[in-house]
Scaffold this motif. Structure first.
Motif, PDB file in Angstrom:
ATOM      1  N   ARG A  77      28.326  37.050  45.924  1.00 33.47           N
ATOM      2  CA  ARG A  77      28.324  35.820  46.736  1.00 33.47           C
ATOM      3  C   ARG A  77      28.864  34.637  45.941  1.00 33.47           C
ATOM      4  O   ARG A  77      29.704  33.864  46.436  1.00 33.47           O
ATOM      5  CB  ARG A  77      26.900  35.524  47.216  1.00 33.47           C
ATOM      6  N   LEU A  78      28.403  34.488  44.715  1.00 29.58           N
ATOM      7  CA  LEU A  78      28.826  33.344  43.905  1.00 29.58           C
ATOM      8  C   LEU A  78      30.311  33.421  43.566  1.00 29.58           C
ATOM      9  O   LEU A  78      31.020  32.406  43.589  1.00 29.58           O
ATOM     10  CB  LEU A  78      27.989  33.278  42.625  1.00 29.58           C
ATOM     11  N   THR A  80      32.601  34.947  45.369  1.00 30.04           N
ATOM     12  CA  THR A  80      33.339  34.697  46.608  1.00 30.04           C
ATOM     13  C   THR A  80      33.436  33.200  46.872  1.00 30.04           C
ATOM     14  O   THR A  80      34.506  32.682  47.224  1.00 30.04           O
ATOM     15  CB  THR A  80      32.649  35.403  47.783  1.00 30.04           C
ATOM     16  N   GLU A  81      32.327  32.490  46.703  1.00 33.16           N
ATOM     17  CA  GLU A  81      32.342  31.045  46.911  1.00 33.16           C
ATOM     18  C   GLU A  81      33.282  30.364  45.923  1.00 33.16           C
ATOM     19  O   GLU A  81      34.030  29.446  46.285  1.00 33.16           O
ATOM     20  CB  GLU A  81      30.926  30.496  46.776  1.00 33.16           C
ATOM     21  N   CYS A  82      33.254  30.813  44.673  1.00 32.16           N
ATOM     22  CA  CYS A  82      34.110  30.210  43.651  1.00 32.16           C
ATOM     23  C   CYS A  82      35.589  30.465  43.939  1.00 32.16           C
ATOM     24  O   CYS A  82      36.420  29.563  43.832  1.00 32.16           O
ATOM     25  CB  CYS A  82      33.728  30.770  42.281  1.00 32.16           C
ATOM     26  N   ASP A  84      36.888  31.133  46.850  1.00 31.77           N
ATOM     27  CA  ASP A  84      37.236  30.351  48.040  1.00 31.77           C
ATOM     28  C   ASP A  84      37.599  28.924  47.646  1.00 31.77           C
ATOM     29  O   ASP A  84      38.571  28.351  48.163  1.00 31.77           O
ATOM     30  CB  ASP A  84      36.064  30.337  49.026  1.00 31.77           C
ATOM     31  N   ARG A  85      36.829  28.351  46.740  1.00 27.80           N
ATOM     32  CA  ARG A  85      37.123  26.991  46.289  1.00 27.80           C
ATOM     33  C   ARG A  85      38.468  26.925  45.577  1.00 27.80           C
ATOM     34  O   ARG A  85      39.150  25.887  45.610  1.00 27.80           O
ATOM     35  CB  ARG A  85      36.015  26.492  45.359  1.00 27.80           C
ATOM     36  N   CYS A 117      36.023  31.623  37.274  1.00 30.41           N
ATOM     37  CA  CYS A 117      34.849  31.992  38.071  1.00 30.41           C
ATOM     38  C   CYS A 117      33.995  33.021  37.334  1.00 30.41           C
ATOM     39  O   CYS A 117      32.755  32.963  37.348  1.00 30.41           O
ATOM     40  CB  CYS A 117      35.282  32.548  39.428  1.00 30.41           C
TER      41      CYS A 117
END
Length: 212
Positions: A77-78, A80-82, A84-85, A117
């Motif tokens: 999850r972390l 993926t969020e990174c 995405d940013r 990331c």
């Protein structure tokens, strides 16, 4: 900065004993990794990822202050969020080759973003070989028989060596993920977990697991 798992550690038990149909597991819980060993493991992971990125000689390798270690469950999850940013929503990770992106070869900027990331959310194997042997024995001698006496068929159990040499963040085999027919009813699943606990307390990095 000391390296710590970014999740509440389970209470340590001095001795674990379980008995099922004459099959018992009784031994002292093995010691966990020291902070120095965890720091060395993180640096080894970052060194490995840098080699996989093929960025050596292309860009200057970024330097990072130590970050808290994240668990395997948090890592996807972390990351993926990174990513995405960073503007890279379609990506994947292979333990042998590193980053891959949909539709082509990762660019140097893709690899650099992934490395950033990766360093921001480090995850390493928190278990020593003694701990892995303890977990394997728990699975083989207690958890798998417990599940099978309740009619569940555990698939593709690895050898002890294959189990011990799997690399996070890809995850490690466990009997609950290998069931042919995991109960779909939440109440039935919780009851099964009470009857056949996925883990024992006392081994941070493994004890926190609960199949959901």
């Amino acid at each position: 900065m000391a390296f710590r798992v970014a999740a509440a550690a389970a209470s340590v038990l001095a001795l674990s004993t379980l008995v099922l149909g004459g099959c018992s597991l009784q031994r002292d819980l093995p010691r966990a990794l020291t902070d120095a060993q965890l720091e060395a493991a993180v640096r080894a992971q970052l060194d490995r990822q840098w080699r996989l990125s093929d960025l050596q000689g292309v860009v200057v390798r970024p330097a990072f202050e130590p970050r808290p270690i994240v668990t395997e469950r948090e890592w996807g999850r972390l990351m993926t969020e990174c990513m995405d940013r960073a503007g890279i929503p379609q990506w994947g990770y292979d333990d042998g080759t590193g980053l891959f992106v949909e539709g082509g070869t990762p660019s140097a900027s893709d690899q650099l973003a992934f490395y950033w990331c990766f360093a921001e959310y480090p995850t390493v194997d928190l278990l020593t070989r003694d701990q892995l042997d303890f977990v394997y024995d728990y699975y083989a001698r207690w958890l798998i028989p417990c599940l099978e006496t309740r009619g569940f068929n555990v698939q593709n159990a690895p050898t002890r060596e294959a189990f011990a040499t799997a690399h996070p963040p890809m995850g490690r085999w466990n009997p609950y993920r290998a069931l042919e027919d995991l109960p779909s009813d939440p109440h039935a699943l919780r009851q099964l977990q009470r009857d056949c606990p996925p883990t024992l307390l006392g081994i941070p990095g493994w004890s926190e697991f609960a199949y959901r």
